[in-house]
Motif scaffolding. Structure first.
Motif, PDB file in Angstrom:
ATOM      1  N   VAL A   1       0.843  -1.200   0.000  1.00  0.00           N
ATOM      2  CA  VAL A   1       0.000   0.000   0.000  1.00  0.00           C
ATOM      3  C   VAL A   1       0.876   1.247   0.000  1.00  0.00           C
ATOM      4  CG1 VAL A   1      -1.658   1.337   1.361  1.00  0.00           C
ATOM      5  CG2 VAL A   1      -1.940  -1.130   1.143  1.00  0.00           C
ATOM      6  N   LEU A   2       1.904   1.250   0.838  1.00  0.00           N
ATOM      7  CA  LEU A   2       2.786   2.405   0.941  1.00  0.00           C
ATOM      8  C   LEU A   2       3.639   2.581  -0.313  1.00  0.00           C
ATOM      9  CD1 LEU A   2       3.966   2.084   4.643  1.00  0.00           C
ATOM     10  CD2 LEU A   2       2.132   3.494   3.733  1.00  0.00           C
ATOM     11  N   ALA A   3       4.133   1.483  -0.859  1.00  0.00           N
ATOM     12  CA  ALA A   3       5.006   1.553  -2.035  1.00  0.00           C
ATOM     13  C   ALA A   3       4.245   1.983  -3.282  1.00  0.00           C
ATOM     14  CB  ALA A   3       5.672   0.199  -2.270  1.00  0.00           C
ATOM     15  N   ASP A   4       3.018   1.530  -3.427  1.00  0.00           N
ATOM     16  CA  ASP A   4       2.248   1.805  -4.641  1.00  0.00           C
ATOM     17  C   ASP A   4       1.372   3.043  -4.539  1.00  0.00           C
ATOM     18  OD1 ASP A   4       3.349  -0.509  -5.693  1.00  0.00           O
ATOM     19  OD2 ASP A   4       1.626  -1.758  -5.128  1.00  0.00           O
ATOM     20  N   GLY A   5       1.146   3.549  -3.328  1.00  0.00           N
ATOM     21  CA  GLY A   5       0.224   4.662  -3.124  1.00  0.00           C
ATOM     22  C   GLY A   5       0.739   5.978  -3.673  1.00  0.00           C
ATOM     23  N   THR A   6      -0.086   6.640  -4.470  1.00  0.00           N
ATOM     24  CA  THR A   6       0.274   7.954  -5.010  1.00  0.00           C
ATOM     25  C   THR A   6      -0.792   9.003  -4.703  1.00  0.00           C
ATOM     26  OG1 THR A   6      -0.700   7.383  -7.144  1.00  0.00           O
ATOM     27  CG2 THR A   6       1.670   7.002  -6.877  1.00  0.00           C
TER      28      THR A   6
ATOM     29  N   GLN B   1      -0.772  13.900  20.917  1.00  0.00           N
ATOM     30  CA  GLN B   1      -1.351  13.847  22.256  1.00  0.00           C
ATOM     31  C   GLN B   1      -1.905  15.185  22.738  1.00  0.00           C
ATOM     32  OE1 GLN B   1      -1.988  11.376  24.594  1.00  0.00           O
ATOM     33  NE2 GLN B   1      -1.804  10.168  22.751  1.00  0.00           N
ATOM     34  N   ASN B   2      -1.533  16.269  22.089  1.00  0.00           N
ATOM     35  CA  ASN B   2      -2.074  17.567  22.486  1.00  0.00           C
ATOM     36  C   ASN B   2      -3.457  17.818  21.902  1.00  0.00           C
ATOM     37  OD1 ASN B   2      -1.532  18.085  19.804  1.00  0.00           O
ATOM     38  ND2 ASN B   2      -0.043  19.698  20.192  1.00  0.00           N
ATOM     39  N   GLY B   3      -4.010  16.806  21.212  1.00  0.00           N
ATOM     40  CA  GLY B   3      -5.343  16.916  20.646  1.00  0.00           C
ATOM     41  C   GLY B   3      -5.370  17.396  19.203  1.00  0.00           C
ATOM     42  N   ARG B   4      -4.244  17.827  18.685  1.00  0.00           N
ATOM     43  CA  ARG B   4      -4.179  18.314  17.310  1.00  0.00           C
ATOM     44  C   ARG B   4      -4.004  17.146  16.344  1.00  0.00           C
ATOM     45  NH1 ARG B   4      -3.549  23.880  16.657  1.00  0.00           N
ATOM     46  NH2 ARG B   4      -4.397  23.303  14.633  1.00  0.00           N
ATOM     47  N   VAL B   5      -4.563  17.307  15.152  1.00  0.00           N
ATOM     48  CA  VAL B   5      -4.486  16.296  14.109  1.00  0.00           C
ATOM     49  C   VAL B   5      -3.997  16.967  12.829  1.00  0.00           C
ATOM     50  CG1 VAL B   5      -5.800  14.655  12.705  1.00  0.00           C
ATOM     51  CG2 VAL B   5      -6.357  14.941  15.121  1.00  0.00           C
ATOM     52  N   TYR B   6      -3.032  16.347  12.162  1.00  0.00           N
ATOM     53  CA  TYR B   6      -2.532  16.839  10.871  1.00  0.00           C
ATOM     54  C   TYR B   6      -2.947  15.837   9.816  1.00  0.00           C
ATOM     55  CZ  TYR B   6       0.758  18.649   7.368  1.00  0.00           C
ATOM     56  OH  TYR B   6       1.328  19.198   6.232  1.00  0.00           O
ATOM     57  N   VAL B   7      -3.598  16.303   8.757  1.00  0.00           N
ATOM     58  CA  VAL B   7      -4.057  15.438   7.678  1.00  0.00           C
ATOM     59  C   VAL B   7      -3.353  15.853   6.391  1.00  0.00           C
ATOM     60  CG1 VAL B   7      -6.037  14.617   6.354  1.00  0.00           C
ATOM     61  CG2 VAL B   7      -6.299  15.126   8.793  1.00  0.00           C
ATOM     62  N   LEU B   8      -2.652  14.906   5.790  1.00  0.00           N
ATOM     63  CA  LEU B   8      -1.949  15.118   4.533  1.00  0.00           C
ATOM     64  C   LEU B   8      -2.692  14.368   3.444  1.00  0.00           C
ATOM     65  CD1 LEU B   8       0.615  16.206   3.081  1.00  0.00           C
ATOM     66  CD2 LEU B   8       1.712  14.025   3.677  1.00  0.00           C
ATOM     67  N   THR B   9      -3.175  15.086   2.437  1.00  0.00           N
ATOM     68  CA  THR B   9      -3.912  14.452   1.344  1.00  0.00           C
ATOM     69  C   THR B   9      -3.082  14.456   0.067  1.00  0.00           C
ATOM     70  OG1 THR B   9      -5.003  16.540   0.794  1.00  0.00           O
ATOM     71  CG2 THR B   9      -6.173  15.053   2.296  1.00  0.00           C
ATOM     72  N   GLY B  10      -3.429  13.542  -0.846  1.00  0.00           N
ATOM     73  CA  GLY B  10      -2.671  13.393  -2.076  1.00  0.00           C
ATOM     74  C   GLY B  10      -1.255  12.936  -1.797  1.00  0.00           C
ATOM     75  N   ALA B  11      -1.091  12.125  -0.762  1.00  0.00           N
ATOM     76  CA  ALA B  11       0.236  11.770  -0.255  1.00  0.00           C
ATOM     77  C   ALA B  11       0.875  10.612  -1.017  1.00  0.00           C
ATOM     78  CB  ALA B  11       0.159  11.423   1.227  1.00  0.00           C
ATOM     79  N   TYR B  12       2.202  10.636  -1.029  1.00  0.00           N
ATOM     80  CA  TYR B  12       3.022   9.593  -1.640  1.00  0.00           C
ATOM     81  C   TYR B  12       4.355   9.571  -0.902  1.00  0.00           C
ATOM     82  CZ  TYR B  12       4.497  13.933  -3.816  1.00  0.00           C
ATOM     83  OH  TYR B  12       4.889  15.239  -4.017  1.00  0.00           O
ATOM     84  N   GLN B  13       5.020   8.406  -0.924  1.00  0.00           N
ATOM     85  CA  GLN B  13       6.319   8.280  -0.255  1.00  0.00           C
ATOM     86  C   GLN B  13       7.413   8.932  -1.083  1.00  0.00           C
ATOM     87  OE1 GLN B  13       7.654   4.783   2.230  1.00  0.00           O
ATOM     88  NE2 GLN B  13       6.291   3.801   0.769  1.00  0.00           N
ATOM     89  N   VAL B  14       8.367   9.544  -0.411  1.00  0.00           N
ATOM     90  CA  VAL B  14       9.540  10.099  -1.072  1.00  0.00           C
ATOM     91  C   VAL B  14      10.794   9.544  -0.397  1.00  0.00           C
ATOM     92  CG1 VAL B  14       8.384  12.227  -1.802  1.00  0.00           C
ATOM     93  CG2 VAL B  14       9.550  12.165   0.403  1.00  0.00           C
ATOM     94  N   GLY B  15      11.916   9.730  -1.036  1.00  0.00           N
ATOM     95  CA  GLY B  15      13.166   9.248  -0.474  1.00  0.00           C
ATOM     96  C   GLY B  15      13.371   7.776  -0.775  1.00  0.00           C
ATOM     97  N   GLU B  16      14.158   7.156   0.055  1.00  0.00           N
ATOM     98  CA  GLU B  16      14.501   5.744  -0.113  1.00  0.00           C
ATOM     99  C   GLU B  16      14.202   4.988   1.164  1.00  0.00           C
ATOM    100  OE1 GLU B  16      18.552   5.480  -1.438  1.00  0.00           O
ATOM    101  OE2 GLU B  16      18.220   6.922  -3.047  1.00  0.00           O
ATOM    102  N   PRO B  17      12.924   4.694   1.451  1.00  0.00           N
ATOM    103  CA  PRO B  17      12.601   3.981   2.684  1.00  0.00           C
ATOM    104  C   PRO B  17      13.248   2.593   2.697  1.00  0.00           C
ATOM    105  CG  PRO B  17      10.649   4.244   1.303  1.00  0.00           C
ATOM    106  CD  PRO B  17      11.756   4.950   0.623  1.00  0.00           C
ATOM    107  N   ALA B  18      13.769   2.222   3.844  1.00  0.00           N
ATOM    108  CA  ALA B  18      14.399   0.915   3.997  1.00  0.00           C
ATOM    109  C   ALA B  18      14.080   0.371   5.384  1.00  0.00           C
ATOM    110  CB  ALA B  18      15.909   1.041   3.811  1.00  0.00           C
ATOM    111  N   SER B  19      13.964  -0.934   5.458  1.00  0.00           N
ATOM    112  CA  SER B  19      13.716  -1.605   6.731  1.00  0.00           C
ATOM    113  C   SER B  19      15.054  -2.011   7.332  1.00  0.00           C
ATOM    114  CB  SER B  19      12.842  -2.839   6.504  1.00  0.00           C
ATOM    115  OG  SER B  19      12.568  -3.479   7.723  1.00  0.00           O
ATOM    116  N   THR B  20      15.234  -1.719   8.630  1.00  0.00           N
ATOM    117  CA  THR B  20      16.468  -2.085   9.312  1.00  0.00           C
ATOM    118  C   THR B  20      16.250  -3.328  10.170  1.00  0.00           C
ATOM    119  OG1 THR B  20      15.964  -0.603  11.145  1.00  0.00           O
ATOM    120  CG2 THR B  20      17.302   0.289   9.359  1.00  0.00           C
ATOM    121  N   GLY B  21      17.212  -4.229  10.141  1.00  0.00           N
ATOM    122  CA  GLY B  21      17.087  -5.478  10.877  1.00  0.00           C
ATOM    123  C   GLY B  21      17.418  -5.368  12.341  1.00  0.00           C
TER     124      GLY B  21
END
Length: 117
Positions: free
Chosen positions: A66-71, A80-100
């Motif tokens: 979902v994350l890799a293909d989502g555009t 926790q302060n009660g505020r919410v940030y909503v990002l629309t039209g989102a897609y991943q940038v950079g080079e995400p990698a999983s660390t062992g």
């Protein structure tokens, strides 16, 4: 009386909750400003790309595809302060990698519109 302003952060990407370590980062302004050299009180202003940065755990149900293909995703960050940030039209940038060694995936999303609620 004290007021809670920090603590656990909740992140949902297209409705799927991620397990988060640490915090999340979201911009508080839609623009960046810089003072013009030699002209105190005058500044330039540039549009800023809305974003969300977060470290997530690579759990067995981590929505990798979902994350890799989502555009055109919606990323919701609940602080926790009660505020919410909503990002629309989102897609991943950079080079995400999983660390062992710690099982984390550092994620950065850019998007079309970021809104504080």
């Amino acid at each position: 009386m004290g007021q809670k302003t920090a603590g656990t952060v909740y992140i949902k990407v297209d409705g799927q909750q991620l397990v988060i370590t640490g915090g999340a980062e979201c911009p508080t302004m839609d623009v960046t400003r810089e003072t013009i050299d030699g002209a105190p009180g005058y500044y330039s202003e540039k549009e800023r790309t809305p974003y969300v940065k977060v470290d997530a755990l690579h759990t067995p149900d981590f929505p990798l595809d979902v994350l890799a293909d989502g555009t055109d995703m919606t990323v919701q960050v609940e602080f926790q302060n009660g505020r919410v940030y909503v990002l629309t039209g989102a897609y991943q940038v950079g080079e995400p990698a999983s660390t062992g060694d710690d099982g984390k995936v550092s994620l950065e999303f850019n998007g079309v519109k970021g809104m504080w609620q």
